[in-house]
Design an enzyme around this catalytic site. Structure first.
Site, PDB file in Angstrom:
ATOM      1  NE  ARG A  99      -0.322  24.607 -22.504  1.00  0.00           N
ATOM      2  CZ  ARG A  99      -1.520  25.054 -22.785  1.00  0.00           C
ATOM      3  NH1 ARG A  99      -1.924  26.197 -22.284  1.00  0.00           N
ATOM      4  NH2 ARG A  99      -2.338  24.388 -23.564  1.00  0.00           N
ATOM      5  CB  THR A 119     -13.356  34.515 -26.438  1.00  0.00           C
ATOM      6  OG1 THR A 119     -12.360  34.722 -27.432  1.00  0.00           O
ATOM      7  CG2 THR A 119     -14.719  34.888 -26.994  1.00  0.00           C
ATOM      8  CB  VAL A 160      -4.215  34.957 -33.867  1.00  0.00           C
ATOM      9  CG1 VAL A 160      -3.435  36.253 -33.750  1.00  0.00           C
ATOM     10  CG2 VAL A 160      -4.387  34.294 -32.519  1.00  0.00           C
ATOM     11  CE  LYS A 169     -12.796  35.821 -30.211  1.00  0.00           C
ATOM     12  NZ  LYS A 169     -11.547  35.466 -30.815  1.00  0.00           N
ATOM     13  NE  ARG A 227     -13.940  31.727 -40.004  1.00  0.00           N
ATOM     14  CZ  ARG A 227     -13.572  31.930 -41.260  1.00  0.00           C
ATOM     15  NH1 ARG A 227     -13.957  33.004 -41.914  1.00  0.00           N
ATOM     16  NH2 ARG A 227     -12.801  31.048 -41.875  1.00  0.00           N
ATOM     17  N   GLY A 270     -15.405  22.668 -35.679  1.00  0.00           N
ATOM     18  CA  GLY A 270     -14.661  22.213 -34.505  1.00  0.00           C
ATOM     19  C   GLY A 270     -13.776  23.314 -33.953  1.00  0.00           C
ATOM     20  CB  CYS A 280     -12.674  29.927 -31.508  1.00  0.00           C
ATOM     21  SG  CYS A 280     -10.966  29.746 -31.005  1.00  0.00           S
ATOM     22  NE  ARG A 307      -7.397  22.576 -27.845  1.00  0.00           N
ATOM     23  CZ  ARG A 307      -7.011  23.784 -27.448  1.00  0.00           C
ATOM     24  NH1 ARG A 307      -7.387  24.244 -26.288  1.00  0.00           N
ATOM     25  NH2 ARG A 307      -6.244  24.522 -28.230  1.00  0.00           N
TER      26      ARG A 307
HETATM   27  N1  SAJ Z   1     -15.036  25.786 -41.189  1.00  0.00           N
HETATM   28  C1  SAJ Z   1     -15.934  25.326 -42.148  1.00  0.00           C
HETATM   29  N2  SAJ Z   1     -16.142  26.093 -43.261  1.00  0.00           N
HETATM   30  C2  SAJ Z   1     -15.477  27.269 -43.464  1.00  0.00           C
HETATM   31  C3  SAJ Z   1     -14.575  27.727 -42.490  1.00  0.00           C
HETATM   32  C4  SAJ Z   1     -14.363  26.952 -41.352  1.00  0.00           C
HETATM   33  O1  SAJ Z   1     -16.538  24.263 -42.012  1.00  0.00           O
HETATM   34  O2  SAJ Z   1     -15.713  27.899 -44.505  1.00  0.00           O
HETATM   35  C5  SAJ Z   1     -14.798  24.984 -39.971  1.00  0.00           C
HETATM   36  C6  SAJ Z   1     -13.334  24.602 -39.811  1.00  0.00           C
HETATM   37  O3  SAJ Z   1     -13.065  23.425 -40.496  1.00  0.00           O
HETATM   38  C7  SAJ Z   1     -13.226  24.456 -38.307  1.00  0.00           C
HETATM   39  C8  SAJ Z   1     -14.181  25.519 -37.775  1.00  0.00           C
HETATM   40  O4  SAJ Z   1     -15.056  25.818 -38.846  1.00  0.00           O
HETATM   41  O5  SAJ Z   1     -13.670  23.170 -37.893  1.00  0.00           O
HETATM   42  C9  SAJ Z   1     -13.500  26.791 -37.307  1.00  0.00           C
HETATM   43  O6  SAJ Z   1     -12.427  27.131 -38.170  1.00  0.00           O
HETATM   44  P1  SAJ Z   1     -12.057  28.645 -38.551  1.00  0.00           P
HETATM   45  O7  SAJ Z   1     -10.865  28.600 -39.407  1.00  0.00           O
HETATM   46  O8  SAJ Z   1     -13.245  29.342 -39.113  1.00  0.00           O
HETATM   47  O9  SAJ Z   1     -11.796  29.355 -37.168  1.00  0.00           O
HETATM   48  P2  SAJ Z   1     -10.871  29.054 -35.866  1.00  0.00           P
HETATM   49  O10 SAJ Z   1     -11.767  28.467 -34.823  1.00  0.00           O
HETATM   50  O11 SAJ Z   1      -9.637  28.331 -36.221  1.00  0.00           O
HETATM   51  O12 SAJ Z   1     -10.487  30.559 -35.450  1.00  0.00           O
HETATM   52  C10 SAJ Z   1     -11.524  31.515 -35.236  1.00  0.00           C
HETATM   53  C11 SAJ Z   1     -11.189  32.799 -36.003  1.00  0.00           C
HETATM   54  N3  SAJ Z   1     -12.341  33.703 -35.999  1.00  0.00           N
HETATM   55  C12 SAJ Z   1     -12.758  34.294 -37.139  1.00  0.00           C
HETATM   56  O13 SAJ Z   1     -12.273  34.101 -38.217  1.00  0.00           O
HETATM   57  C13 SAJ Z   1     -13.921  35.235 -36.992  1.00  0.00           C
HETATM   58  C14 SAJ Z   1      -9.996  33.476 -35.341  1.00  0.00           C
HETATM   59  O14 SAJ Z   1      -9.737  34.734 -35.956  1.00  0.00           O
HETATM   60  C15 SAJ Z   1     -10.276  33.682 -33.840  1.00  0.00           C
HETATM   61  O15 SAJ Z   1      -9.139  34.252 -33.198  1.00  0.00           O
HETATM   62  C16 SAJ Z   1     -10.531  32.319 -33.227  1.00  0.00           C
HETATM   63  O16 SAJ Z   1     -11.670  31.746 -33.863  1.00  0.00           O
HETATM   64  C17 SAJ Z   1     -10.804  32.513 -31.747  1.00  0.00           C
HETATM   65  O17 SAJ Z   1      -9.900  32.295 -30.949  1.00  0.00           O
HETATM   66  O18 SAJ Z   1     -11.908  32.960 -31.418  1.00  0.00           O
END
Ligand code: SAJ
Length: 428
Positions: free
Chosen positions: A37, A119, A159, A210, A217, A261, A264, A328
């Site tokens: 990295r 986090t 983010v 956080k 979600r 997945g 987070c 991941r």
């Molecule tokens: N997913 C669903 N249905 C949805 C939304 C997501 O099945 O309606 C699934 C996605 O396919 C994925 C998982 O949930 O497998 C998570 O995806 P995501 O887009 O909801 O979130 P992450 O993990 O990519 O990012 C989240 C975000 N948190 C929020 O929106 C509250 C991001 O802002 C955070 O910075 C990040 O976690 C983190 O680092 O905590």
């Protein structure tokens, strides 16, 4: 003298954060335990696949404001952006946070600011980070009329992978100071680039803010996944139900899918569940519901391929969600494992992911002679594929869309059977 900032951890948060700080004229040095990295950053690259990131990092490196090295050096501010994965029995593994703090100790000077962006479970800033930093003999809290020697704050990253650069700059942020002066000191750094509002609070509140965000979600997705099961049983289409329910001004349902997945949303709720098991029953249940989704997808595939000798399944998208190259914690992993264990021949394909548990093949190789194609990550490439070509390549032309994204009518007109998760109205 320009401000000097040392960013510890060059992953999907640390790398863009370092680059963005560098564009504000600060001298930024990124450090990481992984020499690859460090080298990647020096060469203006990075292992994180994220729109706009490479250009930003290259510009920052060429400007002379961003560099990388194997160990930290004295700076005005230290930003910790290391991973906090799940360890044994779903508890937080804070080894990287501890290591980062220990790395800072020899370089910490009076007046410095240390910000934890990772986090973490409630109380980590105060009970894990601060005691290590105070081994310097300096104090992070006022002591007997004496001001704090250095400042500590928790400013959780927010983010969204896939939209990191824009969100890094535009999102509101919460800055939790160990003391009010620490929150102010941290604000001084983030206001260099943040367009969003910076809300100041204490460190413990910021930790819980956080966790609450990601728990919200997770619960909302679990609700959507349960609705999907209910709609299947009741002969309704969950995608229509959710779209129409969301026309209500105070309803915002998320979407069902193959499972939650990433590193987070499927991880962070455990930090809270373990801290207070007796008040987090709903959160635990949501985790269980979401963790059961991959098995439901596998079950659906088994039904669709029942009676076919030596069925071949094409998994389209092994990333944890569409548009990212990160596998991941992807729901594709348990789906593939379960199907293979049941004797299915499974071939995976993902144009964004470079390394996966099982070999990755081209879309053509995955589809050739297959009996069921499962859209697990809804990458645009799959949705743009000609359904007529897909039909020709497959042996049994049927699709399981776990994301509700396939233009059903067009694909059905092309002669494909399209089954959608959460759609109990049959294959029409
Ligand atoms: N997913 C669903 N249905 C949805 C939304 C997501 O099945 O309606 C699934 C996605 O396919 C994925 C998982 O949930 O497998 C998570 O995806 P995501 O887009 O909801 O979130 P992450 O993990 O990519 O990012 C989240 C975000 N948190 C929020 O929106 C509250 C991001 O802002 C955070 O910075 C990040 O976690 C983190 O680092 O905590």
């Amino acid at each position: 003298m320009p401000t000097k900032i040392c960013v510890l951890g060059l992953g999907y948060v640390g790398l863009p954060t370092a680059a963005v700080f560098a564009t504000t004229g600060a001298d930024v040095v990124g450090v990481d335990v992984d020499p690859k990295r460090v080298n990647d950053l020096r060469q203006g690259g990075g292992q994180v696949e994220e729109p706009g990131l490479r250009t930003l990092v290259q510009a920052a490196v060429h400007s002379g404001h961003l560099g990388a090295q194997a160990v930290p050096e004295p700076a005005d501010a230290f930003i910790i952006a290391v991973g906090t994965p799940l360890g044994a029995r779903n508890t937080a593994d804070l080894a990287a946070v501890r290591n980062a703090a220990e790395w800072i100790v020899p370089h910490l000077r009076p007046g410095n600011t240390v910000v934890l962006e990772s986090t973490v479970p409630p109380g980590t800033t105060e009970t894990v980070l601060v005691p290590i930093l105070e081994r310097t003999g300096m104090r992070a809290r006022p002591d007997g009329g004496r001001r704090e020697d250095f400042y500590v704050a928790h400013c959780p990253e927010r983010v969204l992978p896939g939209n990191i650069i824009r969100e890094l700059i535009d999102n509101d942020r919460v800055i939790g100071g160990l003391t009010p002066a620490a929150a102010e000191a941290a604000r001084g750094y983030y206001q260099r680039f943040a367009n969003g509002h910076l809300y100041l609070t204490d460190a413990r509140t910021a930790e819980l803010v956080k966790l609450a965000e990601n728990v919200f979600r997770d619960l909302n997705i679990a609700l959507a996944n349960e609705l999907a099961g209910a709609c299947e049983a009741l002969g309704a289409n969950v995608w229509d139900v959710i779209e129409l329910a969301n026309r209500h001004p105070r309803v915002r349902l998320l979407r069902p899918g193959p499972g939650v997945g990433g590193h987070c949303i499927s991880v962070d709720p455990w930090f809270l569940i373990h801290a207070v098991p007796e008040s987090t029953r709903l959160m635990r249940l949501a985790r269980e519901v979401n963790d059961r989704q991959p098995a439901r997808v596998a079950e659906r595939v088994r039904k669709m391929t029942a009676g076919i000798a030596h069925p071949k399944v094409a998994i389209l998208g092994v990333a944890y969600k569409g548009g990212v190259g990160d596998a991941r914690g992807s729901p594709a992993i348990p789906i593939v494992a379960e199907l293979r264990a049941g004797g299915h021949d499974v071939v995976c394909c993902d144009p964004h992911v470079t390394a996966f548990v099982w070999p990755l093949r081209s879309l053509e190789d995955a589809l050739a002679g297959s009996d069921c194609a499962v859209i697990v990550a809804d990458h645009e490439e799959f949705l743009r594929t000609s359904p007529a070509d897909v039909r020709t390549m497959m042996r049994t032309p049927q699709i399981l869309d776990t994301r509700g994204r396939v233009p059903v009518d067009t694909w059905r007109q092309a002669g494909l059977r399209v089954v959608r998760l959460g759609d109990g109205r049959g294959d029409r």
